[in-house]
Write a protein that holds these residues in place. Structure first.
Motif, PDB file in Angstrom:
ATOM      1  N   GLN A 138       0.817  -1.209   0.000  1.00  0.00           N
ATOM      2  CA  GLN A 138       0.000   0.000   0.000  1.00  0.00           C
ATOM      3  C   GLN A 138       0.856   1.267   0.000  1.00  0.00           C
ATOM      4  N   ALA A 139       2.026   1.215   0.615  1.00  0.00           N
ATOM      5  CA  ALA A 139       2.873   2.404   0.654  1.00  0.00           C
ATOM      6  C   ALA A 139       3.456   2.721  -0.718  1.00  0.00           C
ATOM      7  N   ALA A 140       3.566   1.719  -1.581  1.00  0.00           N
ATOM      8  CA  ALA A 140       4.182   1.932  -2.884  1.00  0.00           C
ATOM      9  C   ALA A 140       3.168   2.259  -3.974  1.00  0.00           C
ATOM     10  N   LEU A 141       1.879   2.098  -3.680  1.00  0.00           N
ATOM     11  CA  LEU A 141       0.869   2.358  -4.710  1.00  0.00           C
ATOM     12  C   LEU A 141       0.725   3.853  -4.954  1.00  0.00           C
ATOM     13  N   ALA A 142       0.587   4.219  -6.208  1.00  0.00           N
ATOM     14  CA  ALA A 142       0.377   5.621  -6.550  1.00  0.00           C
ATOM     15  C   ALA A 142      -1.105   5.855  -6.788  1.00  0.00           C
ATOM     16  N   ASP A 143      -1.554   7.051  -6.549  1.00  0.00           N
ATOM     17  CA  ASP A 143      -2.946   7.402  -6.799  1.00  0.00           C
ATOM     18  C   ASP A 143      -3.065   7.800  -8.262  1.00  0.00           C
ATOM     19  N   LEU A 144      -3.641   6.920  -9.072  1.00  0.00           N
ATOM     20  CA  LEU A 144      -3.690   7.134 -10.513  1.00  0.00           C
ATOM     21  C   LEU A 144      -5.109   7.359 -11.008  1.00  0.00           C
ATOM     22  N   SER A 145      -5.866   8.186 -10.348  1.00  0.00           N
ATOM     23  CA  SER A 145      -7.238   8.456 -10.748  1.00  0.00           C
ATOM     24  C   SER A 145      -7.248   9.505 -11.853  1.00  0.00           C
ATOM     25  N   PHE A 146      -8.007   9.229 -12.927  1.00  0.00           N
ATOM     26  CA  PHE A 146      -8.108  10.209 -14.002  1.00  0.00           C
ATOM     27  C   PHE A 146      -8.997  11.368 -13.584  1.00  0.00           C
ATOM     28  N   LEU A 147      -9.777  11.209 -12.524  1.00  0.00           N
ATOM     29  CA  LEU A 147     -10.636  12.296 -12.065  1.00  0.00           C
ATOM     30  C   LEU A 147      -9.830  13.424 -11.435  1.00  0.00           C
ATOM     31  N   ASP A 148      -8.578  13.160 -11.063  1.00  0.00           N
ATOM     32  CA  ASP A 148      -7.737  14.229 -10.523  1.00  0.00           C
ATOM     33  C   ASP A 148      -7.396  15.265 -11.593  1.00  0.00           C
ATOM     34  N   ALA A 149      -7.423  14.861 -12.851  1.00  0.00           N
ATOM     35  CA  ALA A 149      -7.129  15.789 -13.941  1.00  0.00           C
ATOM     36  C   ALA A 149      -8.323  16.692 -14.251  1.00  0.00           C
ATOM     37  N   ILE A 150      -9.505  16.324 -13.790  1.00  0.00           N
ATOM     38  CA  ILE A 150     -10.703  17.116 -14.034  1.00  0.00           C
ATOM     39  C   ILE A 150     -10.915  18.011 -12.823  1.00  0.00           C
ATOM     40  N   ASN A 151     -10.958  19.296 -13.073  1.00  0.00           N
ATOM     41  CA  ASN A 151     -11.030  20.247 -11.968  1.00  0.00           C
ATOM     42  C   ASN A 151     -12.442  20.645 -11.599  1.00  0.00           C
ATOM     43  N   ASP A 152     -13.354  20.567 -12.526  1.00  0.00           N
ATOM     44  CA  ASP A 152     -14.670  21.138 -12.328  1.00  0.00           C
ATOM     45  C   ASP A 152     -15.716  20.038 -12.178  1.00  0.00           C
ATOM     46  N   ASP A 153     -16.669  20.239 -11.276  1.00  0.00           N
ATOM     47  CA  ASP A 153     -17.750  19.270 -11.100  1.00  0.00           C
ATOM     48  C   ASP A 153     -18.651  19.211 -12.328  1.00  0.00           C
ATOM     49  N   ASP A 154     -18.747  20.322 -13.070  1.00  0.00           N
ATOM     50  CA  ASP A 154     -19.553  20.322 -14.289  1.00  0.00           C
ATOM     51  C   ASP A 154     -18.953  19.391 -15.344  1.00  0.00           C
ATOM     52  N   GLN A 155     -17.631  19.315 -15.397  1.00  0.00           N
ATOM     53  CA  GLN A 155     -16.998  18.401 -16.340  1.00  0.00           C
ATOM     54  C   GLN A 155     -17.275  16.955 -15.966  1.00  0.00           C
ATOM     55  N   ILE A 156     -17.274  16.653 -14.691  1.00  0.00           N
ATOM     56  CA  ILE A 156     -17.574  15.297 -14.240  1.00  0.00           C
ATOM     57  C   ILE A 156     -19.025  14.954 -14.561  1.00  0.00           C
ATOM     58  N   ALA A 157     -19.937  15.904 -14.349  1.00  0.00           N
ATOM     59  CA  ALA A 157     -21.340  15.672 -14.667  1.00  0.00           C
ATOM     60  C   ALA A 157     -21.527  15.482 -16.161  1.00  0.00           C
ATOM     61  N   ASP A 158     -20.765  16.199 -16.984  1.00  0.00           N
ATOM     62  CA  ASP A 158     -20.850  16.044 -18.434  1.00  0.00           C
ATOM     63  C   ASP A 158     -20.373  14.662 -18.865  1.00  0.00           C
ATOM     64  N   ILE A 159     -19.293  14.179 -18.265  1.00  0.00           N
ATOM     65  CA  ILE A 159     -18.792  12.832 -18.578  1.00  0.00           C
ATOM     66  C   ILE A 159     -19.831  11.786 -18.188  1.00  0.00           C
ATOM     67  N   ALA A 160     -20.468  11.975 -17.031  1.00  0.00           N
ATOM     68  CA  ALA A 160     -21.495  11.021 -16.586  1.00  0.00           C
ATOM     69  C   ALA A 160     -22.697  11.039 -17.517  1.00  0.00           C
ATOM     70  N   ARG A 161     -23.096  12.239 -17.979  1.00  0.00           N
ATOM     71  CA  ARG A 161     -24.226  12.335 -18.915  1.00  0.00           C
ATOM     72  C   ARG A 161     -23.920  11.622 -20.224  1.00  0.00           C
ATOM     73  N   ARG A 162     -22.706  11.851 -20.749  1.00  0.00           N
ATOM     74  CA  ARG A 162     -22.340  11.197 -22.006  1.00  0.00           C
ATOM     75  C   ARG A 162     -22.270   9.683 -21.851  1.00  0.00           C
ATOM     76  N   ALA A 163     -21.764   9.214 -20.711  1.00  0.00           N
ATOM     77  CA  ALA A 163     -21.700   7.769 -20.479  1.00  0.00           C
ATOM     78  C   ALA A 163     -23.102   7.176 -20.371  1.00  0.00           C
TER      79      ALA A 163
END
Length: 74
Positions: A23-48
């Motif tokens: 666990q100490a060696a694992l990196a946090d590799l979430s693509f959601l960290d690159a998205i800054n705005d909640d509206d962008q996340i909502a747009d991705i969810a709508r498209r999906a």
């Protein structure tokens, strides 16, 4: 005689195998960290969700049209 301990000494990070799931060696590799705005996340969810609906409709049409096509050709 070789000494075997129930609690072996911790190894350095360099000597651990690649699949140790440390666990100490694992990196946090979430693509959601690159998205800054909640509206962008909502747009991705709508498209999906729209893509899921379209896929479901195409599957339903295919599952009804394939037997009908078979019956017409038979």
């Amino acid at each position: 005689m070789t000494y075997i301990s129930a609690k072996p000494a911790r190894q350095d990070a360099e000597s651990l195998p690649a699949n140790d799931n440390n666990q100490a060696a694992l990196a946090d590799l979430s693509f959601l960290d690159a998205i800054n705005d909640d509206d962008q996340i909502a747009d991705i969810a709508r498209r999906a969700e729209r893509l899921g609906h379209v896929t479901l409709i195409i599957m339903a049409i295919g599952l009804t049209a394939a037997p009908l096509l078979y019956l017409m050709l038979a």
